[in-house]
Design a protein around this motif. Sequence first.
Motif, PDB file in Angstrom:
ATOM      1  N   ARG A  97      38.000 -30.522  61.607  1.00 54.44           N
ATOM      2  CA  ARG A  97      38.973 -29.709  62.044  1.00 54.44           C
ATOM      3  C   ARG A  97      40.197 -30.154  63.241  1.00 54.44           C
ATOM      4  NH1 ARG A  97      34.482 -26.310  61.735  1.00 54.44           N
ATOM      5  NH2 ARG A  97      35.030 -24.370  60.812  1.00 54.44           N
ATOM      6  N   TYR A  98      41.106 -29.914  63.287  1.00 57.04           N
ATOM      7  CA  TYR A  98      42.071 -30.435  63.715  1.00 57.04           C
ATOM      8  C   TYR A  98      42.870 -29.334  64.445  1.00 57.04           C
ATOM      9  CZ  TYR A  98      42.601 -35.467  61.649  1.00 57.04           C
ATOM     10  OH  TYR A  98      42.809 -36.303  61.444  1.00 57.04           O
ATOM     11  N   SER A  99      43.331 -29.142  65.641  1.00 62.43           N
ATOM     12  CA  SER A  99      43.195 -27.556  66.979  1.00 62.43           C
ATOM     13  C   SER A  99      42.827 -26.672  66.690  1.00 62.43           C
ATOM     14  CB  SER A  99      45.227 -27.375  66.488  1.00 62.43           C
ATOM     15  OG  SER A  99      45.893 -28.393  66.419  1.00 62.43           O
ATOM     16  N   PRO A 100      41.353 -27.366  66.421  1.00 61.07           N
ATOM     17  CA  PRO A 100      40.572 -25.579  66.297  1.00 61.07           C
ATOM     18  C   PRO A 100      40.488 -24.964  67.294  1.00 61.07           C
ATOM     19  CG  PRO A 100      38.505 -27.878  67.409  1.00 61.07           C
ATOM     20  CD  PRO A 100      40.959 -28.539  67.450  1.00 61.07           C
ATOM     21  N   GLU A 103      43.619 -19.558  66.008  1.00 66.09           N
ATOM     22  CA  GLU A 103      43.183 -18.725  65.267  1.00 66.09           C
ATOM     23  C   GLU A 103      44.446 -19.002  64.044  1.00 66.09           C
ATOM     24  OE1 GLU A 103      41.376 -15.648  65.019  1.00 66.09           O
ATOM     25  OE2 GLU A 103      40.932 -17.226  66.888  1.00 66.09           O
ATOM     26  N   ASP A 104      45.398 -19.233  63.454  1.00 64.28           N
ATOM     27  CA  ASP A 104      46.084 -19.628  62.419  1.00 64.28           C
ATOM     28  C   ASP A 104      45.323 -20.765  61.730  1.00 64.28           C
ATOM     29  OD1 ASP A 104      47.857 -18.147  60.261  1.00 64.28           O
ATOM     30  OD2 ASP A 104      49.105 -19.211  61.635  1.00 64.28           O
ATOM     31  N   ARG A 105      45.509 -20.972  60.608  1.00 62.58           N
ATOM     32  CA  ARG A 105      44.673 -22.426  60.140  1.00 62.58           C
ATOM     33  C   ARG A 105      45.074 -22.103  58.183  1.00 62.58           C
ATOM     34  NH1 ARG A 105      41.608 -24.330  63.640  1.00 62.58           N
ATOM     35  NH2 ARG A 105      41.256 -26.292  61.982  1.00 62.58           N
ATOM     36  N   ILE A 106      44.673 -23.160  58.158  1.00 60.58           N
ATOM     37  CA  ILE A 106      45.296 -24.038  56.331  1.00 60.58           C
ATOM     38  C   ILE A 106      44.265 -24.645  56.196  1.00 60.58           C
ATOM     39  CG2 ILE A 106      47.106 -25.489  55.309  1.00 60.58           C
ATOM     40  CD1 ILE A 106      49.144 -24.169  56.916  1.00 60.58           C
ATOM     41  N   LEU A 107      43.280 -23.801  55.305  1.00 57.71           N
ATOM     42  CA  LEU A 107      42.338 -25.479  54.795  1.00 57.71           C
ATOM     43  C   LEU A 107      42.799 -26.218  53.602  1.00 57.71           C
ATOM     44  CD1 LEU A 107      38.610 -25.654  53.822  1.00 57.71           C
ATOM     45  CD2 LEU A 107      39.478 -23.765  52.669  1.00 57.71           C
ATOM     46  N   LEU A 108      41.967 -27.358  53.534  1.00 61.49           N
ATOM     47  CA  LEU A 108      42.844 -28.450  52.121  1.00 61.49           C
ATOM     48  C   LEU A 108      41.467 -29.096  51.849  1.00 61.49           C
ATOM     49  CD1 LEU A 108      46.009 -30.413  54.685  1.00 61.49           C
ATOM     50  CD2 LEU A 108      45.950 -28.738  52.955  1.00 61.49           C
ATOM     51  N   SER A 109      41.070 -29.019  51.123  1.00 63.66           N
ATOM     52  CA  SER A 109      40.352 -29.811  50.842  1.00 63.66           C
ATOM     53  C   SER A 109      39.864 -30.500  49.226  1.00 63.66           C
ATOM     54  CB  SER A 109      39.673 -28.763  49.897  1.00 63.66           C
ATOM     55  OG  SER A 109      39.723 -27.363  49.224  1.00 63.66           O
ATOM     56  N   PRO A 155      50.614 -30.807  63.999  1.00 66.85           N
ATOM     57  CA  PRO A 155      51.887 -28.893  63.570  1.00 66.85           C
ATOM     58  C   PRO A 155      50.972 -28.066  63.997  1.00 66.85           C
ATOM     59  CG  PRO A 155      49.821 -29.391  61.740  1.00 66.85           C
ATOM     60  CD  PRO A 155      49.825 -30.584  63.156  1.00 66.85           C
ATOM     61  N   ASP A 156      51.943 -26.857  64.758  1.00 67.46           N
ATOM     62  CA  ASP A 156      52.135 -25.784  65.322  1.00 67.46           C
ATOM     63  C   ASP A 156      50.855 -24.948  64.619  1.00 67.46           C
ATOM     64  OD1 ASP A 156      53.036 -27.176  67.932  1.00 67.46           O
ATOM     65  OD2 ASP A 156      54.410 -26.292  66.980  1.00 67.46           O
ATOM     66  N   ILE A 157      49.722 -25.489  63.820  1.00 68.51           N
ATOM     67  CA  ILE A 157      49.197 -24.481  63.400  1.00 68.51           C
ATOM     68  C   ILE A 157      47.178 -25.354  63.491  1.00 68.51           C
ATOM     69  CG2 ILE A 157      49.442 -25.072  60.725  1.00 68.51           C
ATOM     70  CD1 ILE A 157      49.740 -22.464  59.775  1.00 68.51           C
ATOM     71  N   GLY A 158      46.503 -24.552  62.596  1.00 68.63           N
ATOM     72  CA  GLY A 158      44.729 -25.216  62.894  1.00 68.63           C
ATOM     73  C   GLY A 158      44.846 -25.719  61.612  1.00 68.63           C
ATOM     74  N   VAL A 159      44.120 -27.189  61.278  1.00 68.29           N
ATOM     75  CA  VAL A 159      43.777 -27.269  59.520  1.00 68.29           C
ATOM     76  C   VAL A 159      42.108 -27.531  59.506  1.00 68.29           C
ATOM     77  CG1 VAL A 159      44.663 -29.165  57.647  1.00 68.29           C
ATOM     78  CG2 VAL A 159      46.209 -28.468  59.580  1.00 68.29           C
TER      79      VAL A 159
END
Length: 317
Positions: A97-100, A103-109, A155-159
């Motif tokens: 996790r980045y920026s845990p 709340e707003d997150r993107i999943l990369l898999s 980035p200004d979003i969780g990943v």
Amino acid sequence: MLAACANDAKQPIEDMAPAPPPREAKPVPKFDRDSAYAYVEQQVAFGPRVVNSEAHARTRKWLVDKLESFGAEVREQNFEAVAFDGTPLSATNIIARYSPELEDRILLSAHWDTRPFADSDLEDDPNAVVNGADDGGSGVGVLLEVARQLGMNKPDIGVDIVLFDAEDYGKSGGGGGNSWGLGSQYYAKNVQAPKPRFGILLDMVGARDANFAVESYSEKYAPTIVGKVWRLANSMGYGSYYVNERGGAVIDDHYYVNTIANIPTIDIINLPKDAEGQFVDHWHTGNDNMDVIDKRTLRAAGQVVLATVFREAAGTL
Ligand code: AHN
Ligand code: ZN
């Protein structure tokens, strides 16, 4: 826009919501294809990453160490499963996790295990082993380089980067039920809040001249994401990879993320037009080694993923 302004003008000023603070668009980092290639090579050097094997255990530790060194908060999600042939599997999804706190997150898999047998119709050597340079290695190699970049530029979003285990232990041919994607099924049944808003799966993103036709479950469950990503990729000059063609439906990890976790998720997967089967000819054969990997394809996958994350974070995707 003009109409909205005219309506707002009729309201008393104190009822108006404050304008959100302007978000400064951070530049999209440059994806290093040589770095991604080296990560694919290193995985292949461990040997086939078949669940329950020594090479699998060593690779797991290497992946966790790498992701931690890139600044992610890493969790190993262990699970036990039974393969279609009764083999008990001790498997591990790796969640970085980045920026845990966001709340707003993107999943990369991507899946990190490799196929235990070379069962393709195109393989006639009964002793062939699947090295999984493309099938397993490529998606993970690309995401490791993405992770390295995220460690340097947030980035200004969780990943959430999730490396699924036990994807490739499914039953050969049709009728395998849910024997594929065992790690993604476990992840999807146990996904924790905050749940990613959408997801991207990378599968077989390393071969020369890859044809990322639009996989059908992606179109069915995540049409908006497909539209955004394919449009972005074409605008970046990667249109020869991200073709505007409909590909077949693949029971891949994204199928379970979509149907069990309800996270709209696309599969960027090589679905060549001229192949003998549904996938590339080296699929599940002894030929899936470094010879099939092309750095330009790794970059086409990775640079588009990075741009997707940063553009979505800036509200410009
Ligand atoms: C099926 O053949 C049902 N799924 C293929 C998913 C897969 C295997 N991707 C890579 N290896
Ligand atoms: Zn496979």
